[in-house]
Design a protein around this motif. Sequence first.
Motif, PDB file in Angstrom:
ATOM      1  N   ILE A 108      17.769 -14.101  15.991  1.00  0.00           N
ATOM      2  CA  ILE A 108      16.881 -13.291  15.151  1.00  0.00           C
ATOM      3  C   ILE A 108      15.977 -14.164  14.280  1.00  0.00           C
ATOM      4  O   ILE A 108      14.815 -13.833  14.045  1.00  0.00           O
ATOM      5  CB  ILE A 108      17.689 -12.274  14.302  1.00  0.00           C
ATOM      6  N   ASP A 109      16.493 -15.305  13.831  1.00  0.00           N
ATOM      7  CA  ASP A 109      15.668 -16.203  13.016  1.00  0.00           C
ATOM      8  C   ASP A 109      14.592 -16.898  13.850  1.00  0.00           C
ATOM      9  O   ASP A 109      13.519 -17.216  13.349  1.00  0.00           O
ATOM     10  CB  ASP A 109      16.543 -17.239  12.301  1.00  0.00           C
ATOM     11  N   ASN A 110      14.872 -17.136  15.137  1.00  0.00           N
ATOM     12  CA  ASN A 110      13.834 -17.662  16.029  1.00  0.00           C
ATOM     13  C   ASN A 110      12.693 -16.668  16.165  1.00  0.00           C
ATOM     14  O   ASN A 110      11.514 -17.038  16.116  1.00  0.00           O
ATOM     15  CB  ASN A 110      14.428 -17.967  17.408  1.00  0.00           C
ATOM     16  N   ILE A 111      13.038 -15.393  16.320  1.00  0.00           N
ATOM     17  CA  ILE A 111      12.009 -14.363  16.484  1.00  0.00           C
ATOM     18  C   ILE A 111      11.211 -14.177  15.195  1.00  0.00           C
ATOM     19  O   ILE A 111      10.000 -13.933  15.223  1.00  0.00           O
ATOM     20  CB  ILE A 111      12.655 -13.035  16.935  1.00  0.00           C
ATOM     21  N   LYS A 112      11.885 -14.305  14.063  1.00  0.00           N
ATOM     22  CA  LYS A 112      11.232 -14.123  12.763  1.00  0.00           C
ATOM     23  C   LYS A 112      10.311 -15.291  12.402  1.00  0.00           C
ATOM     24  O   LYS A 112       9.426 -15.136  11.554  1.00  0.00           O
ATOM     25  CB  LYS A 112      12.289 -13.969  11.660  1.00  0.00           C
ATOM     26  N   ARG A 131       9.837 -13.659  20.596  1.00  0.00           N
ATOM     27  CA  ARG A 131       9.158 -14.452  19.566  1.00  0.00           C
ATOM     28  C   ARG A 131       7.650 -14.467  19.792  1.00  0.00           C
ATOM     29  O   ARG A 131       6.861 -14.348  18.846  1.00  0.00           O
ATOM     30  CB  ARG A 131       9.699 -15.889  19.559  1.00  0.00           C
ATOM     31  N   ALA A 132       7.235 -14.586  21.043  1.00  0.00           N
ATOM     32  CA  ALA A 132       5.797 -14.624  21.351  1.00  0.00           C
ATOM     33  C   ALA A 132       5.118 -13.297  21.024  1.00  0.00           C
ATOM     34  O   ALA A 132       3.907 -13.261  20.783  1.00  0.00           O
ATOM     35  CB  ALA A 132       5.592 -14.967  22.824  1.00  0.00           C
ATOM     36  N   LEU A 133       5.898 -12.204  21.014  1.00  0.00           N
ATOM     37  CA  LEU A 133       5.347 -10.885  20.730  1.00  0.00           C
ATOM     38  C   LEU A 133       5.410 -10.521  19.245  1.00  0.00           C
ATOM     39  O   LEU A 133       4.942  -9.455  18.846  1.00  0.00           O
ATOM     40  CB  LEU A 133       6.102  -9.823  21.535  1.00  0.00           C
ATOM     41  N   ALA A 134       5.971 -11.403  18.433  1.00  0.00           N
ATOM     42  CA  ALA A 134       6.242 -11.076  17.025  1.00  0.00           C
ATOM     43  C   ALA A 134       4.999 -10.620  16.267  1.00  0.00           C
ATOM     44  O   ALA A 134       5.034  -9.667  15.501  1.00  0.00           O
ATOM     45  CB  ALA A 134       6.888 -12.266  16.328  1.00  0.00           C
ATOM     46  N   ASN A 135       3.888 -11.301  16.487  1.00  0.00           N
ATOM     47  CA  ASN A 135       2.651 -10.982  15.773  1.00  0.00           C
ATOM     48  C   ASN A 135       1.768  -9.973  16.513  1.00  0.00           C
ATOM     49  O   ASN A 135       0.565  -9.886  16.254  1.00  0.00           O
ATOM     50  CB  ASN A 135       1.852 -12.265  15.482  1.00  0.00           C
ATOM     51  N   SER A 136       2.389  -9.221  17.436  1.00  0.00           N
ATOM     52  CA  SER A 136       1.678  -8.191  18.210  1.00  0.00           C
ATOM     53  C   SER A 136       0.413  -8.730  18.875  1.00  0.00           C
ATOM     54  O   SER A 136      -0.692  -8.238  18.646  1.00  0.00           O
ATOM     55  CB  SER A 136       1.329  -6.996  17.307  1.00  0.00           C
ATOM     56  N   PRO A 137       0.550  -9.770  19.705  1.00  0.00           N
ATOM     57  CA  PRO A 137      -0.622 -10.374  20.336  1.00  0.00           C
ATOM     58  C   PRO A 137      -1.276  -9.457  21.361  1.00  0.00           C
ATOM     59  O   PRO A 137      -0.636  -8.577  21.929  1.00  0.00           O
ATOM     60  CB  PRO A 137      -0.044 -11.620  21.032  1.00  0.00           C
ATOM     61  N   LYS A 138      -2.564  -9.701  21.598  1.00  0.00           N
ATOM     62  CA  LYS A 138      -3.289  -8.981  22.643  1.00  0.00           C
ATOM     63  C   LYS A 138      -3.024  -9.607  24.011  1.00  0.00           C
ATOM     64  O   LYS A 138      -3.135  -8.952  25.043  1.00  0.00           O
ATOM     65  CB  LYS A 138      -4.791  -9.031  22.365  1.00  0.00           C
ATOM     66  N   VAL A 139      -2.721 -10.910  23.986  1.00  0.00           N
ATOM     67  CA  VAL A 139      -2.569 -11.685  25.222  1.00  0.00           C
ATOM     68  C   VAL A 139      -1.263 -12.471  25.172  1.00  0.00           C
ATOM     69  O   VAL A 139      -0.891 -13.010  24.128  1.00  0.00           O
ATOM     70  CB  VAL A 139      -3.744 -12.672  25.402  1.00  0.00           C
ATOM     71  N   LEU A 140      -0.567 -12.530  26.307  1.00  0.00           N
ATOM     72  CA  LEU A 140       0.627 -13.352  26.442  1.00  0.00           C
ATOM     73  C   LEU A 140       0.365 -14.385  27.535  1.00  0.00           C
ATOM     74  O   LEU A 140       0.096 -14.029  28.681  1.00  0.00           O
ATOM     75  CB  LEU A 140       1.831 -12.482  26.797  1.00  0.00           C
ATOM     76  N   LEU A 141       0.417 -15.657  27.155  1.00  0.00           N
ATOM     77  CA  LEU A 141       0.196 -16.757  28.083  1.00  0.00           C
ATOM     78  C   LEU A 141       1.547 -17.314  28.515  1.00  0.00           C
ATOM     79  O   LEU A 141       2.367 -17.688  27.672  1.00  0.00           O
ATOM     80  CB  LEU A 141      -0.632 -17.862  27.410  1.00  0.00           C
ATOM     81  N   CYS A 142       1.786 -17.383  29.811  1.00  0.00           N
ATOM     82  CA  CYS A 142       3.085 -17.802  30.349  1.00  0.00           C
ATOM     83  C   CYS A 142       2.907 -19.053  31.193  1.00  0.00           C
ATOM     84  O   CYS A 142       2.363 -18.980  32.300  1.00  0.00           O
ATOM     85  CB  CYS A 142       3.691 -16.678  31.187  1.00  0.00           C
ATOM     86  N   ASP A 143       3.374 -20.181  30.688  1.00  0.00           N
ATOM     87  CA  ASP A 143       3.205 -21.454  31.386  1.00  0.00           C
ATOM     88  C   ASP A 143       4.483 -21.799  32.146  1.00  0.00           C
ATOM     89  O   ASP A 143       5.439 -22.321  31.573  1.00  0.00           O
ATOM     90  CB  ASP A 143       2.850 -22.563  30.391  1.00  0.00           C
ATOM     91  N   GLU A 144       4.512 -21.475  33.433  1.00  0.00           N
ATOM     92  CA  GLU A 144       5.681 -21.718  34.297  1.00  0.00           C
ATOM     93  C   GLU A 144       6.943 -21.107  33.669  1.00  0.00           C
ATOM     94  O   GLU A 144       8.013 -21.721  33.660  1.00  0.00           O
ATOM     95  CB  GLU A 144       5.873 -23.221  34.531  1.00  0.00           C
ATOM     96  N   ALA A 145       6.821 -19.888  33.170  1.00  0.00           N
ATOM     97  CA  ALA A 145       7.886 -19.267  32.372  1.00  0.00           C
ATOM     98  C   ALA A 145       9.164 -18.990  33.144  1.00  0.00           C
ATOM     99  O   ALA A 145      10.225 -18.806  32.544  1.00  0.00           O
ATOM    100  CB  ALA A 145       7.371 -17.970  31.755  1.00  0.00           C
ATOM    101  N   THR A 146       9.099 -18.947  34.475  1.00  0.00           N
ATOM    102  CA  THR A 146      10.297 -18.654  35.264  1.00  0.00           C
ATOM    103  C   THR A 146      10.752 -19.829  36.127  1.00  0.00           C
ATOM    104  O   THR A 146      11.709 -19.696  36.891  1.00  0.00           O
ATOM    105  CB  THR A 146      10.060 -17.428  36.175  1.00  0.00           C
ATOM    106  N   SER A 147      10.110 -20.972  35.993  1.00  0.00           N
ATOM    107  CA  SER A 147      10.397 -22.102  36.895  1.00  0.00           C
ATOM    108  C   SER A 147      11.808 -22.651  36.748  1.00  0.00           C
ATOM    109  O   SER A 147      12.363 -23.204  37.698  1.00  0.00           O
ATOM    110  CB  SER A 147       9.385 -23.227  36.647  1.00  0.00           C
ATOM    111  N   ALA A 148      12.400 -22.499  35.562  1.00  0.00           N
ATOM    112  CA  ALA A 148      13.737 -23.044  35.325  1.00  0.00           C
ATOM    113  C   ALA A 148      14.845 -22.024  35.595  1.00  0.00           C
ATOM    114  O   ALA A 148      16.015 -22.297  35.340  1.00  0.00           O
ATOM    115  CB  ALA A 148      13.841 -23.544  33.882  1.00  0.00           C
TER     116      ALA A 148
END
Length: 235
Positions: A100-104, A153-170
């Motif tokens: 939760i602290d990571n997301i905050k 965490r990336a959605l915390a500030n209600s972004p318009k865009v989500l950039l995913c850099d090889e997000a599933t490679s691992a």
Amino acid sequence: MIKIENVTKIYSNKRGDFLALDDVSMEVEKGDVYGVIGLSGAGKSTLVRCINLLERPTMGKVYIDGEEITAMKKSQLIKVRQSLGMIFQDFNLLMQRNVIDNIKFPLEIAGVDKVEAKKRALELLHLVGLEEKSHSYPAQLSGGQKQRVAIARALANSPKVLLCDEATSALDPVTTLSILNLLKSINEKMGVTIVIITHEMKVVETICNKVAVIESANIVKNGYTKDIIGHFKEV
């Protein structure tokens, strides 16, 4: 939504210059799940980092919602970056903070009230299906769980865009599919535009409505996924 116009990126060191992007142009429309696919070293990660100016183009322009961010002052750019969430292959979580602290964390940086920040973090934990892990630490989580925290965490500030850099490679194939389904749900329910950098055609086929193929610093093909897949499989 996102417009990349004649972007060139050159890295210089003692050995000389390296051309990472060569006069690249592309457009991502609002609501797209846009894939950028290519082999290692093709320039795809540099391209996504030029969208939020983590890498500043050597030449060319980048526009977000019609505004040229490559011409912005630092104070203006900070505000724009809050509308651009980003997730990475290696998760980039703060190991000394619980879930939760990571997301905050980005909310704290943005100066959001503590009560509101906790409320938002709990909402996002529910969204990514990790309510029971709120007080766990990253070392206690699986790879898929870590990426879900990173997405929250990336959605915390209600972004318009989500950039995913090889997000599933691992991640393993089953976990990859669950993360892709989560991203698709976020796109559909929240209207977040998503740009996915990948070297896996299966990722593009599963989630992307449009795709650009990048080879040797150049976009060689782009358009609707169904029209591009045949070309890439022939390469």
